[in-house]
Write a protein that holds these residues in place. Structure first.
Motif, PDB file in Angstrom:
ATOM      1  N   TYR A 207       0.847  -1.185   0.000  1.00 12.83           N
ATOM      2  CA  TYR A 207       0.000   0.000   0.000  1.00 12.83           C
ATOM      3  C   TYR A 207       0.881   1.233   0.000  1.00 12.83           C
ATOM      4  CZ  TYR A 207      -3.943  -2.895   1.486  1.00 12.83           C
ATOM      5  OH  TYR A 207      -4.931  -3.834   1.544  1.00 12.83           O
ATOM      6  N   ALA A 208       0.464   2.232  -0.731  1.00 15.59           N
ATOM      7  CA  ALA A 208       1.098   3.537  -0.582  1.00 15.59           C
ATOM      8  C   ALA A 208       0.774   3.996   0.835  1.00 15.59           C
ATOM      9  CB  ALA A 208       0.546   4.517  -1.603  1.00 15.59           C
ATOM     10  N   SER A 209       1.693   4.638   1.495  1.00 13.56           N
ATOM     11  CA  SER A 209       1.520   5.007   2.906  1.00 13.56           C
ATOM     12  C   SER A 209       0.217   5.758   3.163  1.00 13.56           C
ATOM     13  CB  SER A 209       2.703   5.843   3.376  1.00 13.56           C
ATOM     14  OG  SER A 209       3.871   5.086   3.312  1.00 13.56           O
ATOM     15  N   GLU A 210      -0.162   6.629   2.250  1.00 16.12           N
ATOM     16  CA  GLU A 210      -1.394   7.396   2.461  1.00 16.12           C
ATOM     17  C   GLU A 210      -2.647   6.530   2.322  1.00 16.12           C
ATOM     18  OE1 GLU A 210      -0.055   7.853  -1.788  1.00 16.12           O
ATOM     19  OE2 GLU A 210       0.900   8.163   0.132  1.00 16.12           O
ATOM     20  N   GLN A 211      -2.534   5.332   1.747  1.00 15.26           N
ATOM     21  CA  GLN A 211      -3.677   4.426   1.622  1.00 15.26           C
ATOM     22  C   GLN A 211      -3.869   3.572   2.867  1.00 15.26           C
ATOM     23  OE1 GLN A 211      -2.305   2.347  -1.909  1.00 15.26           O
ATOM     24  NE2 GLN A 211      -3.993   3.237  -3.067  1.00 15.26           N
ATOM     25  N   ALA A 212      -2.883   3.512   3.753  1.00 11.89           N
ATOM     26  CA  ALA A 212      -2.945   2.615   4.896  1.00 11.89           C
ATOM     27  C   ALA A 212      -2.697   3.378   6.196  1.00 11.89           C
ATOM     28  CB  ALA A 212      -1.912   1.503   4.725  1.00 11.89           C
ATOM     29  N   PRO A 213      -3.671   4.154   6.645  1.00  9.02           N
ATOM     30  CA  PRO A 213      -3.442   4.962   7.840  1.00  9.02           C
ATOM     31  C   PRO A 213      -3.310   4.146   9.123  1.00  9.02           C
ATOM     32  CG  PRO A 213      -5.702   5.174   7.102  1.00  9.02           C
ATOM     33  CD  PRO A 213      -4.972   4.386   6.067  1.00  9.02           C
ATOM     34  N   ASP A 214      -3.933   2.966   9.201  1.00 11.11           N
ATOM     35  CA  ASP A 214      -3.779   2.108  10.374  1.00 11.11           C
ATOM     36  C   ASP A 214      -4.122   0.673  10.005  1.00 11.11           C
ATOM     37  OD1 ASP A 214      -6.621   1.737  10.514  1.00 11.11           O
ATOM     38  OD2 ASP A 214      -6.790   3.544  11.708  1.00 11.11           O
ATOM     39  N   GLY A 215      -3.840  -0.237  10.920  1.00 13.44           N
ATOM     40  CA  GLY A 215      -4.059  -1.652  10.656  1.00 13.44           C
ATOM     41  C   GLY A 215      -5.505  -2.019  10.421  1.00 13.44           C
ATOM     42  N   LEU A 216      -6.418  -1.369  11.121  1.00  7.73           N
ATOM     43  CA  LEU A 216      -7.838  -1.675  10.935  1.00  7.73           C
ATOM     44  C   LEU A 216      -8.291  -1.378   9.518  1.00  7.73           C
ATOM     45  CD1 LEU A 216      -9.298  -0.384  14.310  1.00  7.73           C
ATOM     46  CD2 LEU A 216      -9.218  -2.758  13.524  1.00  7.73           C
ATOM     47  N   THR A 217      -7.800  -0.288   8.942  1.00  9.13           N
ATOM     48  CA  THR A 217      -8.147   0.067   7.568  1.00  9.13           C
ATOM     49  C   THR A 217      -7.611  -0.963   6.595  1.00  9.13           C
ATOM     50  OG1 THR A 217      -8.153   2.411   8.137  1.00  9.13           O
ATOM     51  CG2 THR A 217      -7.934   1.858   5.808  1.00  9.13           C
ATOM     52  N   VAL A 218      -6.365  -1.380   6.802  1.00  9.96           N
ATOM     53  CA  VAL A 218      -5.763  -2.395   5.932  1.00  9.96           C
ATOM     54  C   VAL A 218      -6.561  -3.689   6.006  1.00  9.96           C
ATOM     55  CG1 VAL A 218      -3.733  -3.862   5.620  1.00  9.96           C
ATOM     56  CG2 VAL A 218      -3.448  -1.423   6.013  1.00  9.96           C
ATOM     57  N   LEU A 219      -6.899  -4.125   7.215  1.00 15.17           N
ATOM     58  CA  LEU A 219      -7.661  -5.366   7.368  1.00 15.17           C
ATOM     59  C   LEU A 219      -9.025  -5.260   6.699  1.00 15.17           C
ATOM     60  CD1 LEU A 219      -6.836  -6.320  11.055  1.00 15.17           C
ATOM     61  CD2 LEU A 219      -5.835  -7.250   8.967  1.00 15.17           C
ATOM     62  N   ALA A 220      -9.692  -4.132   6.869  1.00 21.19           N
ATOM     63  CA  ALA A 220     -10.998  -3.939   6.237  1.00 21.19           C
ATOM     64  C   ALA A 220     -10.870  -4.008   4.719  1.00 21.19           C
ATOM     65  CB  ALA A 220     -11.604  -2.605   6.662  1.00 21.19           C
ATOM     66  N   ASP A 221      -9.820  -3.411   4.171  1.00 17.71           N
ATOM     67  CA  ASP A 221      -9.585  -3.461   2.723  1.00 17.71           C
ATOM     68  C   ASP A 221      -9.419  -4.896   2.233  1.00 17.71           C
ATOM     69  OD1 ASP A 221      -9.695  -0.716   2.545  1.00 17.71           O
ATOM     70  OD2 ASP A 221      -7.526  -0.444   2.314  1.00 17.71           O
ATOM     71  N   LEU A 222      -8.837  -5.751   3.076  1.00 17.20           N
ATOM     72  CA  LEU A 222      -8.585  -7.146   2.701  1.00 17.20           C
ATOM     73  C   LEU A 222      -9.729  -8.077   3.088  1.00 17.20           C
ATOM     74  CD1 LEU A 222      -4.822  -7.369   3.695  1.00 17.20           C
ATOM     75  CD2 LEU A 222      -5.788  -7.076   1.409  1.00 17.20           C
ATOM     76  N   GLY A 223     -10.776  -7.531   3.680  1.00 17.25           N
ATOM     77  CA  GLY A 223     -11.917  -8.350   4.077  1.00 17.25           C
ATOM     78  C   GLY A 223     -11.633  -9.219   5.292  1.00 17.25           C
ATOM     79  N   ILE A 224     -10.758  -8.761   6.176  1.00 15.09           N
ATOM     80  CA  ILE A 224     -10.401  -9.499   7.381  1.00 15.09           C
ATOM     81  C   ILE A 224     -10.963  -8.748   8.583  1.00 15.09           C
ATOM     82  CG2 ILE A 224      -8.500 -10.313   8.834  1.00 15.09           C
ATOM     83  CD1 ILE A 224      -6.771 -10.370   6.270  1.00 15.09           C
ATOM     84  N   GLY A 225     -11.781  -9.419   9.365  1.00 16.08           N
ATOM     85  CA  GLY A 225     -12.327  -8.805  10.567  1.00 16.08           C
ATOM     86  C   GLY A 225     -11.315  -8.840  11.698  1.00 16.08           C
ATOM     87  N   PRO A 226     -11.330  -7.840  12.578  1.00 14.39           N
ATOM     88  CA  PRO A 226     -10.364  -7.809  13.674  1.00 14.39           C
ATOM     89  C   PRO A 226     -10.450  -9.032  14.580  1.00 14.39           C
ATOM     90  CG  PRO A 226     -11.946  -6.009  13.872  1.00 14.39           C
ATOM     91  CD  PRO A 226     -12.218  -6.701  12.579  1.00 14.39           C
ATOM     92  N   GLU A 227     -11.615  -9.652  14.650  1.00 15.46           N
ATOM     93  CA  GLU A 227     -11.781 -10.856  15.468  1.00 15.46           C
ATOM     94  C   GLU A 227     -11.034 -12.055  14.895  1.00 15.46           C
ATOM     95  OE1 GLU A 227     -14.824 -10.902  12.311  1.00 15.46           O
ATOM     96  OE2 GLU A 227     -14.225  -9.345  13.736  1.00 15.46           O
ATOM     97  N   GLU A 228     -10.653 -11.987  13.626  1.00 17.79           N
ATOM     98  CA  GLU A 228      -9.902 -13.070  12.986  1.00 17.79           C
ATOM     99  C   GLU A 228      -8.402 -12.988  13.271  1.00 17.79           C
ATOM    100  OE1 GLU A 228     -11.081 -14.040   8.809  1.00 17.79           O
ATOM    101  OE2 GLU A 228     -12.159 -12.123   9.010  1.00 17.79           O
ATOM    102  N   VAL A 229      -7.951 -11.868  13.817  1.00 19.93           N
ATOM    103  CA  VAL A 229      -6.515 -11.637  14.004  1.00 19.93           C
ATOM    104  C   VAL A 229      -6.109 -11.958  15.437  1.00 19.93           C
ATOM    105  CG1 VAL A 229      -4.697  -9.891  13.948  1.00 19.93           C
ATOM    106  CG2 VAL A 229      -6.518  -9.868  12.235  1.00 19.93           C
ATOM    107  N   LYS A 230      -5.129 -12.826  15.569  1.00 21.96           N
ATOM    108  CA  LYS A 230      -4.594 -13.165  16.892  1.00 21.96           C
ATOM    109  C   LYS A 230      -3.296 -12.407  17.162  1.00 21.96           C
ATOM    110  CE  LYS A 230      -4.284 -15.564  20.687  1.00 21.96           C
ATOM    111  NZ  LYS A 230      -5.179 -15.367  21.785  1.00 21.96           N
ATOM    112  N   ILE A 231      -2.425 -12.322  16.152  1.00 16.65           N
ATOM    113  CA  ILE A 231      -1.144 -11.635  16.295  1.00 16.65           C
ATOM    114  C   ILE A 231      -1.019 -10.604  15.186  1.00 16.65           C
ATOM    115  CG2 ILE A 231       1.363 -11.887  16.303  1.00 16.65           C
ATOM    116  CD1 ILE A 231       0.930 -14.788  17.241  1.00 16.65           C
ATOM    117  N   PHE A 232      -0.704  -9.374  15.583  1.00 19.76           N
ATOM    118  CA  PHE A 232      -0.530  -8.266  14.649  1.00 19.76           C
ATOM    119  C   PHE A 232       0.809  -7.622  14.963  1.00 19.76           C
ATOM    120  CE2 PHE A 232      -1.179  -3.885  13.175  1.00 19.76           C
ATOM    121  CZ  PHE A 232      -1.722  -4.104  11.926  1.00 19.76           C
ATOM    122  N   LEU A 233       1.737  -7.715  14.025  1.00 14.15           N
ATOM    123  CA  LEU A 233       3.078  -7.195  14.225  1.00 14.15           C
ATOM    124  C   LEU A 233       3.368  -6.053  13.267  1.00 14.15           C
ATOM    125  CD1 LEU A 233       5.047 -10.594  14.256  1.00 14.15           C
ATOM    126  CD2 LEU A 233       4.154  -9.363  16.238  1.00 14.15           C
TER     127      LEU A 233
END
Length: 73
Positions: free
Chosen positions: A20-46
């Motif tokens: 992602y261009a930096s301006e397209q990914a302001p935080d991890g939640l936005t990136v996950l939403a773009d990829l269709g991944i719910g935060p409840e699916e994530v156990k480890i985020f580095l």
């Protein structure tokens, strides 16, 4: 550029690595939403190899690794 790496079952139907261009990914939640991944699916985020909260702002050059909960036994 921010690189997002998916692992294990999060790769199903998705690519292993997204960029992602930096301006397209302001935080991890936005990136996950773009990829269709719910935060409840994530156990480890580095971010750059360090455990992080999903809502931490991402910066140019960051590498994000996302892992689901993995069962076994």
């Amino acid at each position: 550029m921010v690189e997002v790496r998916l692992f294990a079952t999060l790769r199903r139907g998705r690519e292993k690595i997204y960029q992602y261009a930096s301006e397209q990914a302001p935080d991890g939640l936005t990136v996950l939403a773009d990829l269709g991944i719910g935060p409840e699916e994530v156990k480890i985020f580095l971010i750059n190899g360090h455990h992080s909260a999903l809502d931490v702002p991402l910066s140019d050059g960051d590498i994000v690794s996302v892992f689901p909960a993995v069962g076994g036994g």
